[in-house]
Design an enzyme around this catalytic site. Structure first.
Site, PDB file in Angstrom:
ATOM      1  N   THR A  12       0.842  -1.201   0.000  1.00 15.80           N
ATOM      2  CA  THR A  12       0.000   0.000   0.000  1.00 15.80           C
ATOM      3  C   THR A  12       0.875   1.247   0.000  1.00 15.80           C
ATOM      4  OG1 THR A  12      -0.158   0.023   2.422  1.00 15.80           O
ATOM      5  CG2 THR A  12      -1.886  -1.167   1.214  1.00 15.80           C
ATOM      6  N   GLY A  13       0.364   2.303  -0.627  1.00 15.42           N
ATOM      7  CA  GLY A  13       1.097   3.571  -0.663  1.00 15.42           C
ATOM      8  C   GLY A  13       2.422   3.427  -1.374  1.00 15.42           C
ATOM      9  N   THR A  15       3.312   4.482  -4.746  1.00 19.29           N
ATOM     10  CA  THR A  15       3.529   5.159  -6.032  1.00 19.29           C
ATOM     11  C   THR A  15       4.771   6.045  -6.018  1.00 19.29           C
ATOM     12  OG1 THR A  15       2.068   7.015  -5.468  1.00 19.29           O
ATOM     13  CG2 THR A  15       1.071   5.129  -6.579  1.00 19.29           C
ATOM     14  N   GLY A  17       8.655   6.951  -3.466  1.00 17.85           N
ATOM     15  CA  GLY A  17       9.452   6.711  -2.264  1.00 17.85           C
ATOM     16  C   GLY A  17       9.881   5.281  -2.034  1.00 17.85           C
ATOM     17  N   SER A 137       7.929   3.824  12.313  1.00 24.37           N
ATOM     18  CA  SER A 137       8.807   4.999  12.215  1.00 24.37           C
ATOM     19  C   SER A 137       9.658   5.072  13.467  1.00 24.37           C
ATOM     20  CB  SER A 137       7.994   6.281  12.106  1.00 24.37           C
ATOM     21  OG  SER A 137       8.853   7.399  12.274  1.00 24.37           O
ATOM     22  N   TYR A 150       1.971  11.372  15.563  1.00 25.97           N
ATOM     23  CA  TYR A 150       2.573  10.439  14.600  1.00 25.97           C
ATOM     24  C   TYR A 150       3.236   9.267  15.332  1.00 25.97           C
ATOM     25  CZ  TYR A 150       5.709   8.944  10.786  1.00 25.97           C
ATOM     26  OH  TYR A 150       6.385   8.225   9.839  1.00 25.97           O
TER      27      TYR A 150
HETATM   28  N1  LIG Z   1      10.098   9.448   4.664  1.00 26.17           N
HETATM   29  C1  LIG Z   1      10.541   9.195   5.875  1.00 26.17           C
HETATM   30  O1  LIG Z   1      11.561   9.740   6.298  1.00 26.17           O
HETATM   31  C2  LIG Z   1       9.823   8.224   6.767  1.00 26.17           C
HETATM   32  C3  LIG Z   1      10.431   7.867   7.973  1.00 26.17           C
HETATM   33  C4  LIG Z   1       9.815   6.924   8.789  1.00 26.17           C
HETATM   34  C5  LIG Z   1       8.637   6.341   8.397  1.00 26.17           C
HETATM   35  N2  LIG Z   1       8.044   6.717   7.237  1.00 26.17           N
HETATM   36  C6  LIG Z   1       6.821   6.026   6.834  1.00 26.17           C
HETATM   37  O2  LIG Z   1       7.057   5.389   5.610  1.00 26.17           O
HETATM   38  C7  LIG Z   1       5.859   5.307   4.853  1.00 26.17           C
HETATM   39  C8  LIG Z   1       6.088   5.944   3.476  1.00 26.17           C
HETATM   40  O3  LIG Z   1       6.545   7.242   3.707  1.00 26.17           O
HETATM   41  P1  LIG Z   1       6.911   8.265   2.560  1.00 26.17           P
HETATM   42  O4  LIG Z   1       7.665   9.388   3.206  1.00 26.17           O
HETATM   43  O5  LIG Z   1       7.534   7.538   1.427  1.00 26.17           O
HETATM   44  O6  LIG Z   1       5.405   8.761   2.257  1.00 26.17           O
HETATM   45  P2  LIG Z   1       4.707   9.603   1.106  1.00 26.17           P
HETATM   46  O7  LIG Z   1       5.718  10.182   0.195  1.00 26.17           O
HETATM   47  O8  LIG Z   1       3.774  10.497   1.801  1.00 26.17           O
HETATM   48  O9  LIG Z   1       3.800   8.549   0.398  1.00 26.17           O
HETATM   49  C9  LIG Z   1       4.333   7.492  -0.293  1.00 26.17           C
HETATM   50  C10 LIG Z   1       3.196   6.845  -1.003  1.00 26.17           C
HETATM   51  O10 LIG Z   1       2.057   6.582  -0.173  1.00 26.17           O
HETATM   52  C11 LIG Z   1       0.874   7.013  -0.834  1.00 26.17           C
HETATM   53  N3  LIG Z   1      -0.103   7.345   0.197  1.00 26.17           N
HETATM   54  C12 LIG Z   1      -0.058   8.338   1.112  1.00 26.17           C
HETATM   55  N4  LIG Z   1      -1.165   8.315   1.868  1.00 26.17           N
HETATM   56  C13 LIG Z   1      -1.925   7.275   1.407  1.00 26.17           C
HETATM   57  C14 LIG Z   1      -3.182   6.741   1.777  1.00 26.17           C
HETATM   58  N5  LIG Z   1      -3.921   7.288   2.729  1.00 26.17           N
HETATM   59  N6  LIG Z   1      -3.645   5.659   1.097  1.00 26.17           N
HETATM   60  C15 LIG Z   1      -2.935   5.109   0.094  1.00 26.17           C
HETATM   61  N7  LIG Z   1      -1.743   5.575  -0.296  1.00 26.17           N
HETATM   62  C16 LIG Z   1      -1.242   6.654   0.358  1.00 26.17           C
HETATM   63  C17 LIG Z   1       1.344   8.185  -1.686  1.00 26.17           C
HETATM   64  O11 LIG Z   1       0.505   8.395  -2.827  1.00 26.17           O
HETATM   65  P3  LIG Z   1      -0.832   9.292  -2.765  1.00 26.17           P
HETATM   66  O12 LIG Z   1      -0.429  10.576  -2.100  1.00 26.17           O
HETATM   67  O13 LIG Z   1      -1.245   9.449  -4.182  1.00 26.17           O
HETATM   68  O14 LIG Z   1      -1.819   8.520  -1.978  1.00 26.17           O
HETATM   69  C18 LIG Z   1       2.680   7.660  -2.163  1.00 26.17           C
HETATM   70  O15 LIG Z   1       2.512   6.714  -3.170  1.00 26.17           O
HETATM   71  C19 LIG Z   1       4.799   5.984   5.699  1.00 26.17           C
HETATM   72  O16 LIG Z   1       4.118   5.022   6.466  1.00 26.17           O
HETATM   73  C20 LIG Z   1       5.610   6.904   6.610  1.00 26.17           C
HETATM   74  O17 LIG Z   1       4.931   7.207   7.799  1.00 26.17           O
HETATM   75  C21 LIG Z   1       8.610   7.646   6.411  1.00 26.17           C
END
Ligand SMILES: NC(=O)c1ccc[n+]([C@@H]2O[C@H](COP(=O)([O-])OP(=O)(O)OC[C@H]3O[C@@H](n4cnc5c(N)ncnc54)[C@H](OP(=O)(O)O)[C@@H]3O)[C@@H](O)[C@H]2O)c1
Length: 244
Positions: A12-13, A15, A17, A137, A150
């Site tokens: 899931t999610g 598209t 990253g 996270s 969060y």
């Molecule tokens: N980046 C970091 O540093 C970091 C660190 C620790 C944990 N995380 C966790 O890692 C995961 C991915 O993070 P990211 O930073 O790569 O996130 P992101 O850029 O916000 O989202 C990555 C993907 O998730 C999709 N998405 C977001 N909300 C969604 C929803 N409600 N339903 C379905 N798809 C959804 C987005 O597409 P759409 O917007 O089109 O839905 C995109 O494809 C998350 O759980 C985040 O909390 C991230």
């Protein structure tokens, strides 16, 4: 031979990253991958980038009807499932004293409620011996000011992994949490200015954020039989930030 030959995975999610990097790696390792995201355009682009053995299903991981539609598609196209990576999640800073009900409901609605139902609704399709991983996270392991909603909404996953592995042990389904630290993704770009990014980088022993492909390889480990004796664990991929 690939580590996921013949396996069916849902991410899931995915598209952009780290989950998109994971979807590409899972396909390279032999899986057929179903990916989700809310924006159809981004989903189409991701499907194009992955190129083969991928199905895009538009939907919000916080919406239970969308989750039903996702698993209906998996059932229709493949019949069953071996790997689930519940990665859709997110958050925003909100210091104690300024947290709104809407912020609480949004992020617990996606990170906690959405993740629980993403897993529960997958169960009827799961083959014995499968692997479930959820993206946590390291915010839930640290004490980052402003991130309590969060952190709390992600911290539930550790408890769930332990209970669920016990509930699913007769089916030999493993449940683990993949816990990234700061990773350079589009979301990071959107949320943080340069000064904030530098501040986060100063907490990482190597002084550089993680790359999506470094989370993808950790996800492959948890998804595949390479981690066959790893269950109910949290794999922290944060460059040592939490250990300091
Ligand atoms: N980046 C970091 O540093 C970091 C660190 C620790 C944990 N995380 C966790 O890692 C995961 C991915 O993070 P990211 O930073 O790569 O996130 P992101 O850029 O916000 O989202 C990555 C993907 O998730 C999709 N998405 C977001 N909300 C969604 C929803 N409600 N339903 C379905 N798809 C959804 C987005 O597409 P759409 O917007 O089109 O839905 C995109 O494809 C998350 O759980 C985040 O909390 C991230």
């Amino acid at each position: 031979m690939g580590k996921l030959d013949g396996k069916v995975a849902v991410i899931t999610g995915a598209t952009t990253g780290m989950a998109l990097a994971g979807a590409k790696l899972f396909v390279d390792e032999g899986a057929h991958v179903f990916i989700t995201g809310r924006r159809q355009e981004a989903l189409d682009e991701a499907v194009k980038q992955i190129g083969r053995n991928v199905t895009g299903v538009q939907g919000d991981a916080a919406d239970l009807d969308d989750l039903d539609r996702l698993y209906d598609t998996v059932k229709r196209e493949k019949g069953s499932l071996d790997v689930l990576w519940a990665s859709a999640g997110g958050g925003e800073p909100a210091p104690l004293g300024e947290i709104t009900e809407a912020q609480f409901d949004t992020w617990f609605g996606l990170n906690a409620r959405g993740t629980l139902f993403t897993v529960q609704k997958a169960l009827p399709l799961f083959n014995d011996g499968g692997s479930i991983l959820m993206t946590g996270s390291n915010a839930s392991l640290g004490a980052f000011p402003g991130w309590s909603v969060y952190a709390g909404s992600k911290a539930v996953q550790q408890a769930w992994a332990r209970v669920w592995l016990n509930e699913l042990k007769d089916r030999r389904i493993r449940v683990n949490v993949l816990t990234p630290g700061q990773v350079a993704t589009a979301k990071q770009e959107e949320l943080f200015d340069e000064a904030t990014k530098r501040q986060f980088e100063s907490l990482i022993p190597r002084g550089q954020m993680g790359r999506p492909d470094e989370i993808a390889t950790a996800a492959l480990f948890l998804a595949s039989d390479d981690s066959s004796y790893v269950n109910g664990m949290e794999l922290v991929a944060d460059g040592g930030t939490t250990a300091l």
